[in-house]
Design a protein around this motif. Sequence first.
Motif, PDB file in Angstrom:
ATOM      1  N   TYR A 177       0.833  -0.946   0.094  1.00  0.00           N
ATOM      2  CA  TYR A 177       0.025   0.003  -0.052  1.00  0.00           C
ATOM      3  C   TYR A 177       0.863   1.238  -0.128  1.00  0.00           C
ATOM      4  N   GLY A 178       2.014   1.173   0.880  1.00  0.00           N
ATOM      5  CA  GLY A 178       2.544   2.307   0.993  1.00  0.00           C
ATOM      6  C   GLY A 178       3.518   2.587  -0.479  1.00  0.00           C
ATOM      7  N   THR A 215       1.503   4.210  -3.150  1.00  0.00           N
ATOM      8  CA  THR A 215       1.364   5.572  -2.744  1.00  0.00           C
ATOM      9  C   THR A 215       2.539   6.229  -3.244  1.00  0.00           C
ATOM     10  N   HIS A 269      -5.045   7.481  -1.397  1.00  0.00           N
ATOM     11  CA  HIS A 269      -4.121   6.515  -0.378  1.00  0.00           C
ATOM     12  C   HIS A 269      -4.081   7.106   0.855  1.00  0.00           C
ATOM     13  N   LEU A 289      -6.034   5.947   4.918  1.00  0.00           N
ATOM     14  CA  LEU A 289      -5.114   5.364   5.529  1.00  0.00           C
ATOM     15  C   LEU A 289      -5.576   5.228   7.104  1.00  0.00           C
TER      16      LEU A 289
END
Length: 392
Positions: free
Chosen positions: A15-16, A19, A62, A66
């Motif tokens: 996910y990071g 982003t 994103h 979060l």
Amino acid sequence: MYDQIREDTLFAMFYGGVTFMAMIASCYLLFRRANAIAPDITPPARLRRWTGLYFATIALSHVWYLPLFFKTSCDDILMTDLIGGVLDSITVIPISIVILFAMLQDHQRPLWPIAVMTAPISLGMAACVATRSDALYPVIYAYVLLMSIGLITYMVRATRKYSRWLRDNYADLEHKEVWQSFIVLAILLIMYVIYEYTNDGLVYMYAMQVICVVLICYLLWRVETLSDLNIQLAPAEAEVGSCQSPATDGKHQPADDKQQLSEDIPQLTKDIPQNTLDNIGKLLRQHCVDTQFYLQHDLHISQLSRAIGTNRYYLSQYFSSQGITYNAYINNLRINHFITLYREAVAAKRPFTALQLANESGYRSYSTFSLAFQQRMGQNVRTWMNSINLNP
């Protein structure tokens, strides 16, 4: 589902990473002018800016989702999801549609219909936030599905019209066509809608991130490899008057009064006398065929009209009267030139390659040449060569 996500370190890293990838892609398109993927191509500045902004909204999306990975209260999770939906509906969704419009360079389409189209989604999501309930979700999902179907229908028609426009105005179509891109983006859009309807489980969260990665990579490639068609097709570009050879001293009507000129254009493209069309045919043979002007790369119809001493509108009408497009006319000349070069090379027993002869026939891309050859001759280049060798 979010309990699983909080315990999945791999997903958090993924996910990071997505982003960060979106942020880097956004900064690249917005602040770097050089083209790293295709240095010899100048992409449309408008498409580049909107795509860079779109990547920025993906990164921001994103960020505002979060908190979902840290909240444990069902109410807090619902509100975070609803607020994220509102923000998506006023950023990610409309900008993605703008990108589709910006790929079509036949004319600059107004953006207000996009705001009207996406406003019900924003209002519906805002109502959900106000009521702290997702009761309207089925209605919103149904509207998104209908909007997607309508948008796809519109884009199919617009892309077909755009392809006809390209063939009427450009001899070389490489780095200009977008129908393949639309198919890919439509598939991604359908996958996104399916995801929204079946949003349940960690697998779908991974799938969404994979879609984002594919979308970023594909759009980045598409922006960098699409040529900027900045040749203006306004009426003022062409001299309006009778068909004259460049060698003659014919007088053309000046194009100072653009408004008057625009009013005259429709009449010019109707009821053109047959002797005028015949004269254009003669001028083409004299100033395009005999001089091999058709071998010039990226030859636009306006360049050819100036070369033969007429205007673009008369020339377009001439091709229409012949039942062909400008692109087909130039390709026929280039394929005939290739055939001549091939026969001469074989007769003289000179070493050659099909790629070399294609380049000498006006083609920069062998794939473009191969497709044009098959359309013109009804068989691929290799098969044709073998038949010529067997029956010289």
